[in-house]
Design an enzyme around this catalytic site. Structure first.
Site, PDB file in Angstrom:
ATOM      1  N   CYS A 131      15.287  22.012  -5.133  1.00 41.31           N
ATOM      2  CA  CYS A 131      14.104  22.876  -5.034  1.00 41.31           C
ATOM      3  C   CYS A 131      14.456  24.224  -4.403  1.00 41.31           C
ATOM      4  O   CYS A 131      14.990  25.089  -5.088  1.00 41.31           O
ATOM      5  CB  CYS A 131      12.983  22.168  -4.269  1.00 41.31           C
ATOM      6  N   HIS A 236      12.398  17.510  -7.124  1.00 45.61           N
ATOM      7  CA  HIS A 236      12.883  16.727  -5.987  1.00 45.61           C
ATOM      8  C   HIS A 236      13.336  15.343  -6.463  1.00 45.61           C
ATOM      9  O   HIS A 236      12.527  14.417  -6.542  1.00 45.61           O
ATOM     10  CB  HIS A 236      11.772  16.571  -4.941  1.00 45.61           C
ATOM     11  N   GLU A 238      14.876  13.182  -4.853  1.00 47.51           N
ATOM     12  CA  GLU A 238      14.735  12.196  -3.767  1.00 47.51           C
ATOM     13  C   GLU A 238      13.342  11.576  -3.724  1.00 47.51           C
ATOM     14  O   GLU A 238      13.133  10.552  -3.060  1.00 47.51           O
ATOM     15  CB  GLU A 238      15.068  12.854  -2.414  1.00 47.51           C
TER      16      GLU A 238
END
Length: 269
Positions: A131, A236, A238
């Site tokens: 990001c 993202h 994650e």
């Protein structure tokens, strides 16, 4: 992915929290600025079998003096670098004035992360951006950003929704002939989370766009040309729940990054 030996040590740039209220100065080390690693980023790397290690930020105003030698120590000791998401970049970092005071960004973190990128690239170590990390890499190599996508690109897809946060999603198109396309053979489109109001405006020389939003052309993934492994995504990874089939599977991308880190480690051992 199991932990392999020797363990990969992945440096992660610090997110920075500045106290909202003045801190009482008693004449000592008075700052309450926080440097932190998001749990989701740490767990993402742990799932890949790597050991995440946060690299504290040091700036000219820090109690500890900043110098490139210290960052090079990190680059020499660690196997790769991940740039976390977080605060906006300062428009001053790419030669512009903020169009709105709210978009002034974090110039301290910009300087720190650009110095980190330079140290790891000089050491021949892989770098991956998430990001803000994609935006930082673009600026570090000479690109610019939209300070606010809704303002400067009113025709664009809604790339951030505070109410939905990581559940805000849109389509992503993988561009043919790229390394990302090689990692996902046969996959041309998917869905990604979207939590950003800034984005790449002018792509930096030397970077290649690897994915775009098909609805507005906003760049969603980049990679540096040449032998040095520098790659980044605007979303993202994650935040992707393992096994969720409705969104882009980030596992091949993480595996590729960590394999590059292991290969570099073998060469520099």
């Amino acid at each position: 992915m199991p932990f392999l030996r020797p363990h990969l040590r992945i440096g992660v740039s610090a997110r920075i929290y500045y106290p909202a209220n003045p801190v009482l100065d008693l004449g000592g080390i008075w700052t309450r600025t926080l440097h932190y690693l998001e749990q989701s980023v740490a767990h993402w790397l742990l799932r890949g079998g790597a050991l995440p290690m946060m690299i504290p930020a040091v700036d000219a105003q820090s109690v500890t003096a900043a110098d490139d030698l210290n960052l090079r120590h990190y680059a020499d000791s660690l196997d790769a670098l991940v740039l976390q998401g977080g605060n906006d970049l300062s428009p001053h970092s790419y030669g512009e004035q903020p169009l709105d005071p709210a978009w002034a960004g974090d110039a301290v973190r910009d300087r720190y992360e650009m110095a980190l990128v330079n140290a790891f690239v000089d050491a021949g170590k892989p770098v991956f951006g998430i990001c803000r990390g994609l935006q930082l890499i673009n600026v570090a190599f000479g690109g610019t950003l939209y300070q606010d996508v809704p303002t400067q690109r009113p025709d664009a897809q809604k790339h951030v929704n505070a109410e939905h946060y990581e559940r805000n999603q849109h389509a992503v198109e993988i561009l043919p002939g790229t390394r990302l396309a090689e990692l996902y053979p046969g996959l041309q489109r998917g869905r990604i989370n979207s939590i950003h109001h800034q984005a790449i405006k002018d792509l930096a020389p030397g970077l290649v766009a690897e994915a775009r939003c098909p609805d507005d052309g906003i760049i969603e993934a980049v990679r540096l040309r040449g032998e040095t492994y520098v790659a980044a995504v605007q979303w993202h990874p994650e935040f992707h729940a393992p096994g969720d089939p409705t969104v882009f599977d980030d596992a091949p991308m993480l595996r590729d990054f960590l394999l590059a880190a292991r290969a570099t480690r073998a060469l520099t051992a």
